[in-house]
Enzyme design. Structure first.
Site, PDB file in Angstrom:
ATOM      1  N   ARG A 487      37.299  49.972  34.465  1.00  0.00           N
ATOM      2  CA  ARG A 487      38.434  49.477  33.884  1.00  0.00           C
ATOM      3  C   ARG A 487      38.176  48.052  33.068  1.00  0.00           C
ATOM      4  O   ARG A 487      37.198  47.710  32.814  1.00  0.00           O
ATOM      5  CB  ARG A 487      39.513  49.171  35.153  1.00  0.00           C
ATOM      6  CG  ARG A 487      38.577  48.018  36.031  1.00  0.00           C
ATOM      7  CD  ARG A 487      39.897  47.972  37.424  1.00  0.00           C
ATOM      8  NE  ARG A 487      39.307  46.793  38.381  1.00  0.00           N
ATOM      9  CZ  ARG A 487      39.468  47.108  39.524  1.00  0.00           C
ATOM     10  NH1 ARG A 487      39.902  48.117  40.181  1.00  0.00           N
ATOM     11  NH2 ARG A 487      39.009  46.089  40.387  1.00  0.00           N
ATOM     12  N   GLU A 489      37.557  45.036  33.446  1.00  0.00           N
ATOM     13  CA  GLU A 489      37.118  43.941  34.602  1.00  0.00           C
ATOM     14  C   GLU A 489      35.597  44.067  34.329  1.00  0.00           C
ATOM     15  O   GLU A 489      34.999  43.174  33.387  1.00  0.00           O
ATOM     16  CB  GLU A 489      37.572  44.321  35.680  1.00  0.00           C
ATOM     17  CG  GLU A 489      37.339  43.093  36.785  1.00  0.00           C
ATOM     18  CD  GLU A 489      38.333  43.428  38.188  1.00  0.00           C
ATOM     19  OE1 GLU A 489      39.275  44.041  38.097  1.00  0.00           O
ATOM     20  OE2 GLU A 489      38.240  42.476  38.893  1.00  0.00           O
ATOM     21  N   ASP A 496      31.204  40.561  45.969  1.00  0.00           N
ATOM     22  CA  ASP A 496      30.759  41.956  46.064  1.00  0.00           C
ATOM     23  C   ASP A 496      29.224  41.913  46.171  1.00  0.00           C
ATOM     24  O   ASP A 496      28.410  42.517  47.002  1.00  0.00           O
ATOM     25  CB  ASP A 496      31.196  42.688  44.675  1.00  0.00           C
ATOM     26  CG  ASP A 496      32.687  42.830  44.526  1.00  0.00           C
ATOM     27  OD1 ASP A 496      33.278  41.473  44.597  1.00  0.00           O
ATOM     28  OD2 ASP A 496      33.112  43.689  44.262  1.00  0.00           O
ATOM     29  N   GLU A 766      36.525  51.786  45.612  1.00  0.00           N
ATOM     30  CA  GLU A 766      36.856  50.191  46.063  1.00  0.00           C
ATOM     31  C   GLU A 766      37.555  50.166  47.006  1.00  0.00           C
ATOM     32  O   GLU A 766      37.519  49.273  48.023  1.00  0.00           O
ATOM     33  CB  GLU A 766      37.721  49.836  44.583  1.00  0.00           C
ATOM     34  CG  GLU A 766      38.214  48.277  44.714  1.00  0.00           C
ATOM     35  CD  GLU A 766      38.862  48.001  43.604  1.00  0.00           C
ATOM     36  OE1 GLU A 766      39.231  48.542  42.811  1.00  0.00           O
ATOM     37  OE2 GLU A 766      38.858  46.579  43.296  1.00  0.00           O
ATOM     38  N   HIS A 787      32.833  51.243  43.298  1.00  0.00           N
ATOM     39  CA  HIS A 787      32.662  49.909  43.678  1.00  0.00           C
ATOM     40  C   HIS A 787      31.603  49.998  44.613  1.00  0.00           C
ATOM     41  O   HIS A 787      31.844  50.751  45.599  1.00  0.00           O
ATOM     42  CB  HIS A 787      34.051  49.206  44.277  1.00  0.00           C
ATOM     43  CG  HIS A 787      34.782  48.266  43.482  1.00  0.00           C
ATOM     44  ND1 HIS A 787      35.211  48.620  42.338  1.00  0.00           N
ATOM     45  CD2 HIS A 787      35.058  47.268  43.841  1.00  0.00           C
ATOM     46  CE1 HIS A 787      35.871  47.732  41.901  1.00  0.00           C
ATOM     47  NE2 HIS A 787      35.800  46.621  42.616  1.00  0.00           N
TER      48      HIS A 787
HETATM   49  C1  RAM Z   1      38.667  42.543  42.313  1.00  0.00           C
HETATM   50  C2  RAM Z   1      37.403  43.089  41.951  1.00  0.00           C
HETATM   51  C3  RAM Z   1      36.271  42.715  42.901  1.00  0.00           C
HETATM   52  C4  RAM Z   1      36.649  41.514  44.126  1.00  0.00           C
HETATM   53  C5  RAM Z   1      38.097  40.575  43.536  1.00  0.00           C
HETATM   54  C6  RAM Z   1      38.414  40.030  44.536  1.00  0.00           C
HETATM   55  O1  RAM Z   1      39.387  42.369  41.202  1.00  0.00           O
HETATM   56  O2  RAM Z   1      37.288  44.327  41.892  1.00  0.00           O
HETATM   57  O3  RAM Z   1      35.933  43.840  43.708  1.00  0.00           O
HETATM   58  O4  RAM Z   1      35.764  40.907  44.354  1.00  0.00           O
HETATM   59  O5  RAM Z   1      38.913  41.549  43.203  1.00  0.00           O
END
Ligand code: RAM
Length: 886
Positions: A487, A489, A496, A766, A787
């Site tokens: 995505r 990001e 992580d 995730e 993730h």
């Molecule tokens: C999300 C990310 C990540 C996490 C943060 C706080 O946007 O994907 O995994 O560390 O949030």
């Protein structure tokens, strides 16, 4: 005594592998002036151990050798074989050295010298750089994504008698170089992503074979990449590092007569618009093959219609050699199915959620445009792109009309399993036939790390879970450790990596790559010690900008270096990161104040606790300040240990005292007299138990029992987020609740690890329920199917299920402690340690536990089987049988 048979005699001499140089896979263009050396002894007579070593370094024809002090005279130095100091004179820029190692055992006999390793220094002094970054003149709107990249070229002469040629190359943006029509090297997405303003990596390539006597040409493709492409979510930001797109390179030619010539990037290069019409990390690439200029990177091409270039600001002090391997394509996958969606769409299924891009081979009329759109999942039979948010994630190719055209995008990557193909030429059946003939292939890319860890068991679901962790790691180690690959990001979230670093270090040799990333972390740390949420830092919405200190994320500064030390035996990384680590703890110390409780400010806490609502992932069962104080204690303890290793006695004492005080404050604030915690949730207990925050053995036992009870009450469904998940299995198994740890691991209902596997996951998600039980995609704004954080359990599978763990830094001592359970009849782990390969496997047979363990030469080991006394193991293969635990 009779003479041993001939083959025994051969084996009676130790055999040494070619030495390794720092953490480099290929030591060409290294940045270390005094690189440390390591070697593995692959075979030796039984009972042999190294008592001395000799390093031979051949430089400029001259040999120097360095012999360790004789251990028989009472020093231990002679047993070292991992990251041993560079002998002799430091390297200068471009120096070449050929290194061999010989070892001696207690019998005084020397081995034959190892095969040689040739290493070569890069450009170590800013003054070595004469090149200037050059690019096309800026005439496009800097604030759109429709910026057409450029290509650059230059012709030059090579005299007869060339003996060696090196290309040192980097870019503002991304680059791929060609010489005489051939691609230089196989690196992808070079120069990767670092804090460019401070540390811009360059690569060194041996290009001797690409050159010819006479006229030659060099060309470069350029792309926006992370440097000036769109970065970040909610629209993101452009030009984060600069608004130019430039190539910075120098080609150095060395002749037999000693002559040296340099072809640097400078004003004399030429530029033209690229056939790439636009390119972005998130969005993908548009390429119009009609705009290609055949022969552009060969000599004799007419570039009179091309433009000049602009020279950009140059700061050679920022140029650094890589510490880890580059990104490369490491695997190709063919689609397993070609689907037809309800709308008539054609969708390739690669059978694996992967990270990379698709290469196509296509024939059709000029001007035909083929579009590939990627997605990780299907919804109602069509590709589901909502989780990609504002990442277009599409590649668009317009055909030139040649008989066969082959194309793969250059400066983008996608996280996908499915690819929707539209516009494919060739009429009905054309795509089906072409796919069957291999016209569309997924090319998997990631940092080309060496695999070091393998796990297998009698449970296919568990094996698939492990595979999923490996795939998520590959897909998210794309030059830097990212949260996700698909995505808008894909950034280096520190939390992580902090939770995943032990698993990462088990699966692959991440030492070089992560020590580089930690340098960036230190560079990005704020003056007050704040560690950013993500490294490198990009501008983001106010929730994340300016940076605020947050537990578990900021603790990457202390815990990642420590993990690298534990797993790779590298004290150097502790030395390099000590200041960064202690500055983080000092900041938390100030924030906590005399109470020693960090109970203020913004915290993410146990992020993505499955009980948190989709729109508020920080709303976990465990008090976020409990998490913060637990991490404060953990990091203070870790800095104390770092100081101890580094011989910093005063710091060791003061951080150890601080750690004790924080632990006591934690216990006082969060643990009641009966072992119950103020947050009666698994993450709270897991933190307290794993970070050693409950000292009283009775309380500790009560806390562990309560944790097991909570797991049972939840019917073994997982109840932890990013913080608790990597700890909960160890918290159970180390404190008397192994069975419950297995129940948790093997649960299949949502949420659980195997729920994901049973839903068909091929990577780690995730969210525990990125795909909901009804088969629909989780409606959260943040729903990635790739993730790695929740996959951190894999490290426990190696250490506890199979039973293979380091017991001293770098696996110099290994602990084999298999803990069978969960109905498994077999498990095994294998690990390529700095000393060599080690493995353990167990099997239950006829009511017995049969174990085999292999200890590499140079290491020692302890075997700790359930219900048996611990046993010391020497190098070699050992088989034992023990009664099965009840
Ligand atoms: C999300 C990310 C990540 C996490 C943060 C706080 O946007 O994907 O995994 O560390 O949030």
């Amino acid at each position: 005594m009779s003479r041993p048979p001939a083959d025994r005699a051969d084996r009676a001499v130790p055999v040494v592998e070619a030495p390794r140089v720092e953490h480099h896979r290929e030591p060409l263009g290294i940045g270390e002036r005094a690189p440390r050396l390591s070697w593995r002894i692959v075979s030796a007579p039984e009972g042999w151990r190294q008592t001395a070593y000799r390093v031979n370094v051949e430089r400029d024809g001259a040999t120097t050798s360095h012999e360790s002090q004789d251990p028989d005279q009472g020093t231990e130095q002679g047993a070292d074989q991992v990251l041993v100091a560079w002998p002799g004179r430091p390297l200068g820029s471009r120096d070449v050295a050929v290194v061999r190692v010989a070892v001696r055992g207690a019998d005084g006999a020397w081995s034959a010298p190892s095969p040689p390793t040739t290493l070569e220094a890069g450009l170590l002094d800013p003054a070595d750089w004469v090149a200037r970054p050059v690019g096309a003149t800026l005439n496009e709107n800097p604030n759109t994504d429709d910026r057409r990249p450029s290509i650059l070229r230059k012709e030059f002469e090579v005299r007869a008698g060339l003996v060696r040629a090196r290309l040192y190359a980097t870019a503002h943006g991304l680059q791929e170089a060609e010489i005489n029509g051939r691609r230089v090297g196989a690196d992808t997405l070079a120069p990767g992503w670092t804090v460019y303003g401070e540390r811009l990596r360059y690569a060194t390539h041996d290009v001797t074979e690409l050159l010819e006597t006479g006229a030659n040409a060099i060309g470069a493709w350029l792309g926006d990449g992370w440097y000036r492409g769109r970065l970040g979510w909610r629209g993101g930001f452009r030009n984060v590092y600069g608004d130019d797109q430039s190539f910075l390179a120098q080609l150095e030619l060395v002749y037999a007569d000693g002559g040296r010539e340099v072809v640097p990037t400078d004003w004399s290069w030429r530029s033209a618009p690229s056939p790439i019409l636009r390119s972005g990390i998130y969005d993908g690439e548009d390429h119009d093959a009609r705009a290609e200029q055949p022969g552009w990177s060969r000599a004799g091409f007419d570039d009179s219609a091309w433009d000049g270039v602009q020279e950009r600001r140059r700061d050679p002090a920022t140029l650094v050699a890589p510490t880890g391997p580059p990104v490369r394509v490491t695997q190709e996958l063919r689609p397993v199915r070609l689907l037809t969606g309800p709308s008539g769409s054609r969708i390739l299924d690669f059978g694996q959620n992967l990270v990379g891009r698709v290469r196509m081979r296509v024939s059709g009329p000029a001007g035909t445009t083929v579009t590939l759109r990627t997605a990780e999942v299907l919804q109602d039979g069509e590709i589901c792109t909502r989780p990609l948010r504002a990442a277009r994630s599409a590649d668009i190719y317009t055909l030139a009309g040649r008989p066969v055209e082959e194309w793969e995008p250059r400066f983008t990557y996608h996280g996908f399993r499915y690819v929707e193909v539209s516009g494919w030429p060739g009429g009905p059946g054309g795509l089906d036939d072409d796919v069957a003939a291999g016209a569309l292939v997924a090319r998997v890319l990631h940092t080309d790390l060496e695999r070091t860890g393998w796990f297998t068991s009698s449970d296919p679901l568990l094996n698939r879970l492990h595979e999923n962790v490996v795939w998520s790691m590959r897909g998210n180690f794309v030059d830097l450790p990212t949260d996700c690959p698909q995505r808008d990001e894909r950034i280096g979230w520190t939390g992580d990596l902090q939770v995943f670093a032990p698993t990462a270090s088990t699966l692959f040799d991440v030492s070089g790559m992560l020590s580089g990333w930690l340098r960036d972390l230190a560079v990005e740390q704020l003056p007050d010690g704040t560690v950013p949420w993500f490294v490198p830092v990009i501008p983001a919405v106010d929730k994340w900008t300016p940076m605020r200190p947050g537990a578990a994320w900021g603790d990457a500064a202390t815990l990642v270096p420590w993990t690298l030390y534990e797993r790779f035996g590298d004290e150097g990384v502790l030395r390099a990161q000590f200041d960064s680590a202690r500055r983080w703890v000092d900041l938390v110390d100030r924030l906590a104040g005399p109470s020693r409780l960090w109970d203020t400010g913004f915290q993410l806490g146990d992020w993505l606790d499955p009980a948190a609502p989709p729109e508020d992932p920080a709303d976990a069962r465990t008090d976020r300040y409990l998490v913060a104080t637990a991490y404060f204690a953990r990091s203070a303890r870790t800095v104390a240990r770092m100081a101890e290793v580094l011989g910093l006695d005063a710091e060791h004492a003061s951080y150890a005292a601080l750690a004790d005080e924080v632990a006591a404050a934690f216990e006082g604030a969060y643990v009641a007299g009966d072992g119950r915690m103020s947050s009666d949730a698994p993450t709270a207990y897991a933190l307290a138990l794993r970070f050693g925050l409950i000292t009283d053995p009775v309380l500790r036992e009560a806390a562990a029992s309560r944790l097991a009870e909570l797991v049972r009450q939840a019917d073994n469904r997982i109840a932890t987020g990013f913080v608790g998940t990597p700890l909960v299995s160890d918290a159970l198994s180390a404190d008397g609740h192994l069975d419950t740890a297995y129940d948790l691991l093997l649960e299949r209902d949502c949420p659980s690890w195997l729920y994901q596997v049973e839903q068909g996951a091929t990577t780690v998600w995730e969210r525990w329920d990125s795909l909901l039980p009804d088969g629909t995609v989780n409606p959260g704004q943040m729903t990635s199917f790739n993730h790695y954080a929740l996959g951190a359990v894999a490290d426990w599978m190696h250490r506890v299920v199979a039973g293979l763990a380091p017991d001293a830094p770098g696996y110099r001592r290994i602990r084999f402690a298999p803990r069978p359970g969960g109905g498994l009849t077999h498990a095994a782990a294998r690990h390529l340690t700095p000393y060599g390969e080690t493995s353990v496997s167990w099997r239950t047979e006829g009511g017995e536990l049969r174990v085999e363990a292999v200890v590499p030469i140079g290491a020692t080991a302890v075997l700790d089987l359930p219900g048996a006394a611990a046993e010391e193991l020497a190098p070699g293969t050992h088989r034992r049988t023990a009664p099965l635990p009840p």
